[in-house]
Design a protein around this motif. Structure first.
Motif, PDB file in Angstrom:
ATOM      1  N   LYS A  75       0.548  -1.071  -0.328  1.00 56.08           N
ATOM      2  CA  LYS A  75      -0.058   0.084  -0.506  1.00 56.08           C
ATOM      3  C   LYS A  75       0.715   1.202   0.381  1.00 56.08           C
TER       4      LYS A  75
ATOM      5  N   THR B 227      -5.138   0.399  -8.555  1.00 55.84           N
ATOM      6  CA  THR B 227      -5.160  -0.582  -7.669  1.00 55.84           C
ATOM      7  C   THR B 227      -6.070  -1.350  -8.657  1.00 55.84           C
TER       8      THR B 227
ATOM      9  N   GLN C 157      -8.927  -6.375  -6.524  1.00 61.97           N
ATOM     10  CA  GLN C 157      -7.622  -7.142  -6.108  1.00 61.97           C
ATOM     11  C   GLN C 157      -8.046  -7.418  -4.266  1.00 61.97           C
TER      12      GLN C 157
ATOM     13  N   LYS D 251       2.344   1.255  -3.589  1.00 64.32           N
ATOM     14  CA  LYS D 251       1.629   1.650  -4.913  1.00 64.32           C
ATOM     15  C   LYS D 251       0.456   2.707  -4.371  1.00 64.32           C
TER      16      LYS D 251
END
Lengths: 148, 664
Positions: B65, B73, B77, B68
């Protein structure tokens, strides 16, 4: 349908009774089909409630499909009934058919008479034209060969 | 699980001394109960690896987290990760259950549903609602598809029944009861048979085309499919003039072929329903006409086997009838199937040229004028199309119209065409054609004669009768002569008299193959034997042959000219003697001068020539010596072809000669 409305104007009593029975049967079919459509649609709407057990939801989805199929079947039955009514209108409209046939017969007879008169007139005009042409032809000098 | 496998060793299940007291008593551990053993076994299950994995996963998640946050995302996910966690938990529980099952020492006492969390309740509800929504959406799609299919079916039926209703306006549409249910064609047929003639002896066999089935095409429109070469048409011709193999012209086959082609190409949406119905009407009309032609041919076949006047069958085979109508003329009537129109364009063009020309026989005459040999047999054939129409018309009128007009009460239908009382339809047709051919030849002969004589006029009198023809040949006195005469005469009565005699008529009437000639102006026959002519114009009536007709006409014309000259001479006060073709003037001392007419039908310059013959009183022989053709004799002079003006002048000269001689 003419048979159903004209009771004493032409068709026999048996034919009138048969027509009435047929009309009654058709009305029952119409009512049945429409009732099926309404009932099934009502059930479809009632099943819209979301239930807790997921198994019940699957059961209801199968039921919805079945009711939808029944609705479509009833609609198809109504369409077939409409086709039957059209055929009845085509083949049982004797009054209109007879009127039309008489009208066409009259038209054709008049056309035949007009044609005969026209042919006679053409013959007369052809005879008059032939007479005139013959008169002109035999009065002209072209038709006589050169005599030395 | 990690690759390293941890192994734990259990102590041997032997009693081990736990302790020894001072008094020497040995103490062993107490035996554990079953429950205690089970609990100990359960406790031996190591869940540390799972906890470590969870901690590691959370640590990694935090790392991811944080690393990125800037990048996008995948939206699913988290769901994937939750599902993986759930899968792992389920795997653990399944392993536990399997272990418990495998180990009899441990059994599951009971299970209680864990208390759902609030978010789980809502998520379950959401899943159920989504599932139900999906069901309704599928139902909606199903309803839409069904509605579309039903609408298409309605449209197809509307087109079909609309077309059927329009066809019913002109044709007899019947419902056919089908044995099989749920058929797509609804079982409609079009009945083209005229059952008003069903009781007729002449037509009792309905044609195979009498009922036509109505089918659906791919677009739902009604379609009428006919087998190829099922329609036949009547074909007529004269043997030797027309070929029996040429198919029917006038575009009928082309029409049928094009209509059938249109029915085959019905899938093209560019053809509107109205045009298609018109084409269907045309097709049905062609079939109806084909049925009529079949009935006509059948009737003719039946009549051919009955002996009647005018019918002489010389050949017969399937769909072919050959008849002789006299004078070496033979006709044939056949039924030919409708062939493809595209392949017959050349034949149609050729035939249409001959069909359009109304009097092609006369064109042949003009081209072959002067040849009176074998080409005579080709003269005078009427137009083939007109003959076909005439044949169909008389059959329709006498068979169909009369059949419908007669009452249906009589059991036996009198067709009126029995051979005993007279010619039937076929006989009447043959006689009419024979008369037409013969009358054309007569007309040719008359025209040949009249064209060569300038003072003859031909006039046709339409009789509107199929076996009678009439003409009148006028011999008109020119107007100038009339005007000159009217100046010399005083009374109106004389003028009227001259007006009456200003033209002579010869009437030619042909009945079947008999020629009747009726003319005025010829002298009384009896007076011919008395060598004196009475001043009475009589009307002669006689029959003659075609070969003699030109001579007869020329003789009649010449006699009329003589008659006119005789009247003119009488009018000026000169007495003359008139014989058939001779006008004699008396001179002094018994001498006579005669104006003699000579007819020659072979003369192409004119059929009538004139001679001037002088006879002295001592000559008893009245006959002309025709061997002296050049007129060089002192007694006769050849005057040649003279017009009426010249003849009148010659007459006046002779009159003056007679008057001058007497004065002397």
């Amino acid at each position: 349908m003419n048979k159903g409305t004209g009771v004493g104007t032409g068709p026999t009593a048996a034919a009138a009774a048969a027509a009435a029975q047929k009309q009654k049967t058709m009305m029952q079919r119409v009512e049945t089909d429409i009732a099926v459509i309404v009932d099934n649609f009502t059930q479809l709407v009632n099943v819209a409630q979301v239930n807790d057990p997921p198994v019940r939801n699957s059961q209801e989805s199968f039921m919805m499909e079945m009711r939808a199929a029944r609705m479509v079947q009833a609609a198809d039955s109504l369409l077939k009934l409409v086709s039957e009514l059209k055929q009845t209108a085509i083949f049982s409209g004797f009054a209109s058919l007879n009127d039309h046939v008489e009208q066409r017969t009259t038209e054709f007879n008049q056309q035949a008479e007009r044609t005969d008169r026209m042919l006679a007139r053409i013959g007369e005009e052809a005879a008059a034209s032939l007479k005139e042409l013959e008169s002109h032809y035999y009065s002209s000098a072209q038709r006589t060969p050169d005599t030395a | 699980m990690d690759g390293n496998l941890e192994i734990s060793l259990d102590k041997l299940p032997i009693k081990r001394l736990e302790s020894i007291e001072e008094n020497g008593v040995e103490r062993y551990p107490s035996d554990s109960s079953y429950d205690e053993k089970r609990v100990s076994l359960i406790r031996r299950i190591d869940f540390a690896w799972a906890l470590e994995d969870d901690e590691e996963r959370e640590r990694k998640k935090r790392q991811k987290k944080s690393s990125k946050d800037a990048s996008a995302t995948w939206q699913w996910q988290s769901m994937v990760e939750n599902l993986q966690l759930a899968h792992q938990e389920l795997s653990v529980i399944i392993d536990l259950i399997n272990t418990v099952d495998a180990n009899d020492a441990v059994t599951v006492a009971g299970m209680t549903r864990p208390k759902p969390l609030p978010n789980e309740v809502l998520s379950d509800l959401a899943a159920s609602a989504a599932t139900k929504l999906q069901c309704y959406r599928q139902l909606g799609k199903y309803f839409k598809q069904s509605a579309k299919a039903l609408e298409e079916q309605i449209a197809r039926e509307a087109r079909f029944y609309g077309a059927l209703i329009r066809l019913q306006q002109n044709w007899k549409v019947k419902r056919q009861r089908l044995a099989s249910a749920a058929s797509s064609s609804e079982g409609f047929i079009i009945d083209l048979f005229d059952n008003s003639l069903y009781d007729s002896a002449a037509m009792c066999r309905p044609s195979s085309l009498s009922t036509i089935r109505v089918d659906h095409d791919s677009a739902g429109m009604l379609a009428i499919n006919l087998p190829p070469n099922s329609c036949r048409s009547l074909h007529f011709g004269f043997l030797g003039v027309h070929s029996a193999d040429i198919p029917k012209e006038l575009g009928k086959i082309r029409t049928r072929g094009s209509v059938e082609q249109c029915t085959r190409e019905r899938e093209k949406e560019s053809v509107s329903d109205d045009e298609y119905i018109k084409e269907t009407h045309t097709l049905l009309r062609e079939v109806h006409q084909s049925i009529f032609d079949d009935q006509v041919f059948e009737m003719l076949n039946r009549e051919a086997f009955n002996q009647s006047i005018g019918v002489n069958v010389t050949g017969i085979r399937e769909n072919y009838l050959q008849l002789s109508i006299g004078q070496g003329n033979t006709l044939f009537i056949s039924l030919v199937p409708s062939s493809k129109g595209d392949d017959q364009d050349a034949a149609n063009t050729q035939d249409s040229e001959s069909a359009i020309v109304p009097l092609d026989s006369f064109d042949n005459v003009k081209l072959e004028e002067g040849k009176h040999g074998t080409s005579k047999r080709k003269w005078g054939f009427p137009n083939r199309t007109s003959c076909e129409i005439y044949l169909q018309q008389i059959v329709h009128e006498h068979a169909f119209v009369k059949a419908k007009d007669k009452p249906n009460l009589s059991g036996t239908r009198v067709s009126g065409q029995s051979g005993k009382d007279g010619p039937g339809l076929l006989g009447h047709f043959c006689l009419s054609l024979a008369h037409r051919i013969f009358s054309n030849r007569v007309l040719v002969e008359l025209e040949n004669v009249v064209c060569r004589v300038p003072y003859l006029h031909l006039m046709t009198h339409p009789t509107w009768h199929s076996q009678t023809s009439s003409w009148t040949i006028f011999l008109k006195v020119p107007q100038s002569i009339l005007h000159a005469e009217s100046q010399s005469l005083k009374s109106d009565f004389q003028n009227m008299k001259d007006a009456v005699k200003s033209q002579f008529r010869t009437k030619v009437v042909v009945n079947d193959d008999r020629i009747n000639v009726e003319g005025d102006g010829a002298p009384n026959v009896v007076s011919l034997f008395k060598r004196s002519s009475e001043n009475i114009s009589s009307v002669n009536k006689y029959e003659c042959d075609l070969a003699d007709l030109p001579v007869i006409i020329l003789l009649q014309a010449a006699s009329q000219v003589i008659c006119w000259l005789h009247e003119e001479a009488l009018m000026v006060g000169i007495k003359t003697n008139r014989d058939f073709l001779c006008l004699t003037f008396e001179l002094e001392q018994g001498d006579t001068v005669s104006l003699v007419a000579h007819v020659n039908p072979e003369d192409i310059k004119g059929g009538i020539t004139w001679w001037l013959v002088m006879e002295d009183g001592s000559t008893d022989d009245w006959k002309l010596q025709m061997d002296m053709y050049d007129g060089a004799s002192e007694y006769r002079k050849f005057l040649g072809h003279l017009t009426l003006d010249v003849l009148y002048s010659t007459l006046m000269d002779l009159v003056s000669l007679c008057g001058g001689g007497r004065n002397h």
